[in-house]
Design a protein around this motif. Sequence first.
Motif, PDB file in Angstrom:
ATOM      1  N   PRO A 139       6.256  43.635  31.374  1.00  0.00           N
ATOM      2  CA  PRO A 139       6.041  44.962  30.456  1.00  0.00           C
ATOM      3  C   PRO A 139       7.650  45.104  29.688  1.00  0.00           C
ATOM      4  O   PRO A 139       8.308  44.778  30.365  1.00  0.00           O
ATOM      5  CB  PRO A 139       5.520  45.930  31.442  1.00  0.00           C
ATOM      6  N   ALA A 140       7.266  45.796  28.599  1.00  0.00           N
ATOM      7  CA  ALA A 140       8.418  46.111  27.794  1.00  0.00           C
ATOM      8  C   ALA A 140       9.602  46.685  28.451  1.00  0.00           C
ATOM      9  O   ALA A 140      10.647  46.495  28.060  1.00  0.00           O
ATOM     10  CB  ALA A 140       8.024  46.736  26.571  1.00  0.00           C
ATOM     11  N   GLU A 141       8.988  47.834  29.338  1.00  0.00           N
ATOM     12  CA  GLU A 141      10.106  48.644  30.338  1.00  0.00           C
ATOM     13  C   GLU A 141      10.875  47.992  31.426  1.00  0.00           C
ATOM     14  O   GLU A 141      12.000  48.261  31.511  1.00  0.00           O
ATOM     15  CB  GLU A 141       9.381  49.757  30.731  1.00  0.00           C
ATOM     16  N   ARG A 142      10.300  46.622  31.727  1.00  0.00           N
ATOM     17  CA  ARG A 142      11.091  45.783  32.524  1.00  0.00           C
ATOM     18  C   ARG A 142      11.666  44.462  32.051  1.00  0.00           C
ATOM     19  O   ARG A 142      12.359  43.766  32.869  1.00  0.00           O
ATOM     20  CB  ARG A 142      10.095  45.308  33.526  1.00  0.00           C
ATOM     21  N   ARG A 143      11.312  44.135  30.883  1.00  0.00           N
ATOM     22  CA  ARG A 143      11.774  42.960  30.175  1.00  0.00           C
ATOM     23  C   ARG A 143      13.289  42.796  30.041  1.00  0.00           C
ATOM     24  O   ARG A 143      13.788  41.616  30.123  1.00  0.00           O
ATOM     25  CB  ARG A 143      11.140  42.651  28.863  1.00  0.00           C
ATOM     26  N   ASP A 144      13.912  43.676  29.454  1.00  0.00           N
ATOM     27  CA  ASP A 144      15.355  43.923  29.284  1.00  0.00           C
ATOM     28  C   ASP A 144      16.135  43.312  30.633  1.00  0.00           C
ATOM     29  O   ASP A 144      17.071  42.620  30.602  1.00  0.00           O
ATOM     30  CB  ASP A 144      16.172  44.945  28.674  1.00  0.00           C
ATOM     31  N   ARG A 145      15.594  43.848  31.559  1.00  0.00           N
ATOM     32  CA  ARG A 145      16.198  43.373  33.183  1.00  0.00           C
ATOM     33  C   ARG A 145      16.204  41.996  33.077  1.00  0.00           C
ATOM     34  O   ARG A 145      17.172  41.350  33.752  1.00  0.00           O
ATOM     35  CB  ARG A 145      15.295  44.277  34.102  1.00  0.00           C
ATOM     36  N   VAL A 146      15.089  41.247  32.887  1.00  0.00           N
ATOM     37  CA  VAL A 146      14.807  39.850  32.985  1.00  0.00           C
ATOM     38  C   VAL A 146      15.757  39.026  32.170  1.00  0.00           C
ATOM     39  O   VAL A 146      16.472  38.071  32.665  1.00  0.00           O
ATOM     40  CB  VAL A 146      13.436  39.665  32.867  1.00  0.00           C
ATOM     41  N   TRP A 147      15.973  39.440  30.723  1.00  0.00           N
ATOM     42  CA  TRP A 147      16.801  38.937  29.909  1.00  0.00           C
ATOM     43  C   TRP A 147      18.265  39.013  30.316  1.00  0.00           C
ATOM     44  O   TRP A 147      18.803  37.969  30.434  1.00  0.00           O
ATOM     45  CB  TRP A 147      16.850  39.417  28.573  1.00  0.00           C
ATOM     46  N   ALA A 201      12.266  37.525  39.010  1.00  0.00           N
ATOM     47  CA  ALA A 201      11.017  37.710  39.444  1.00  0.00           C
ATOM     48  C   ALA A 201      10.217  38.831  39.290  1.00  0.00           C
ATOM     49  O   ALA A 201      10.706  39.990  39.705  1.00  0.00           O
ATOM     50  CB  ALA A 201      10.819  37.025  40.835  1.00  0.00           C
ATOM     51  N   GLU A 202       9.014  38.916  38.749  1.00  0.00           N
ATOM     52  CA  GLU A 202       8.353  40.227  38.447  1.00  0.00           C
ATOM     53  C   GLU A 202       6.709  39.881  38.938  1.00  0.00           C
ATOM     54  O   GLU A 202       6.087  38.711  38.703  1.00  0.00           O
ATOM     55  CB  GLU A 202       8.133  40.473  36.973  1.00  0.00           C
ATOM     56  N   PRO A 203       6.432  40.984  39.624  1.00  0.00           N
ATOM     57  CA  PRO A 203       4.827  40.718  39.856  1.00  0.00           C
ATOM     58  C   PRO A 203       4.121  41.045  38.653  1.00  0.00           C
ATOM     59  O   PRO A 203       4.355  41.541  37.597  1.00  0.00           O
ATOM     60  CB  PRO A 203       4.736  42.036  40.822  1.00  0.00           C
ATOM     61  N   VAL A 204       2.830  40.157  38.667  1.00  0.00           N
ATOM     62  CA  VAL A 204       1.855  40.362  37.430  1.00  0.00           C
ATOM     63  C   VAL A 204       0.574  40.739  37.858  1.00  0.00           C
ATOM     64  O   VAL A 204       0.083  40.198  39.116  1.00  0.00           O
ATOM     65  CB  VAL A 204       1.887  38.723  36.778  1.00  0.00           C
TER      66      VAL A 204
END
Length: 317
Positions: free
Chosen positions: A190-198, A83-86
């Motif tokens: 955001p790109a800098e958080r995206r790999d963590r989600v994948w 989960a990520e804030p938007v």
Amino acid sequence: MHTELDDEFWRAATTLPRKRTLYSRDSLFLEGYYDASFIWQEQMASLLARVALVLFKSETIAGQRLQVAHTLLTAQGFAAVAAEPVRFTGGLFHDLWRYQFQRATSDKIRLYTRWAAGTNGVVAAYIQTAPAPRRPASVSMKVFKGPAAVERRQPEQLRSLMASPNSILNFVHASDEPADVLRELAILVPAERRDRVWRAIATADFEAGQAELLALADRFASGPPHDLDVAAAGERLAAKCSANGAAGQRYFDAVTTREKLLVLRELELALGARCAEVDPIDVIVFASGFVRRDLPLPGELDDDCVPGWDALDSVLR
């Protein structure tokens, strides 16, 4: 290294030929696709079939209904893994609903890009734990969420269970099918958080994912919840219009009695100097009951369309 955008991939990503054509040259989809395929590699097809993406909208956060929605999703066999804030912006809304906004009224667009911009949301990736072999998790989520139009919903769907009163105040957005998961995650995270989600999707740590989502629910629950009541929001806006003078009050009264259509720029003029004092959620809630939503025009993609997946069992095995 990444999975090729070949016929096999597209059969697992969408049943809509038009979407394949559009997304093949949509930079946001391509960014999400290349990111995911770099991390997932040979797991691309299997993970894409298992994951669903849900955006909890600003009214869900302001009304402190995130945990309620998550509980309903869990009961339906979906487990949060990330989960990520938007923080919403006008540009984000234009990117997210690029194809749907083609038939939206200018006031519906302005409601999001002027008033929802600056509000908070939460995006969460869910893995479907209950077996549904005939269609991807994103499609199952789309069906459970229910359509925007109240009259087309079933009582057991998420928006009905959350008592969504209209097609704008509908609490959640969910990706239509696997191709949209890739595109929308690239928009919302955001790109800098995206790999963590994948990676979280691949790891599927349900305990950690739920803890992330509930921590965000707590983070946005520091004050009293918004009532999300159209009439009450209207009373608060009416007081602001009245404080701005008789002309503002007359305009507001004409809208509430439906003598005049709600035009957001006119409402903003009626609020005048008080506009800066207004809670944007009040405008979203009130306008949801009065604003003209869509034009009688065809969009390039049907927002409520998920045809063909039940016939494609073999693609998901």
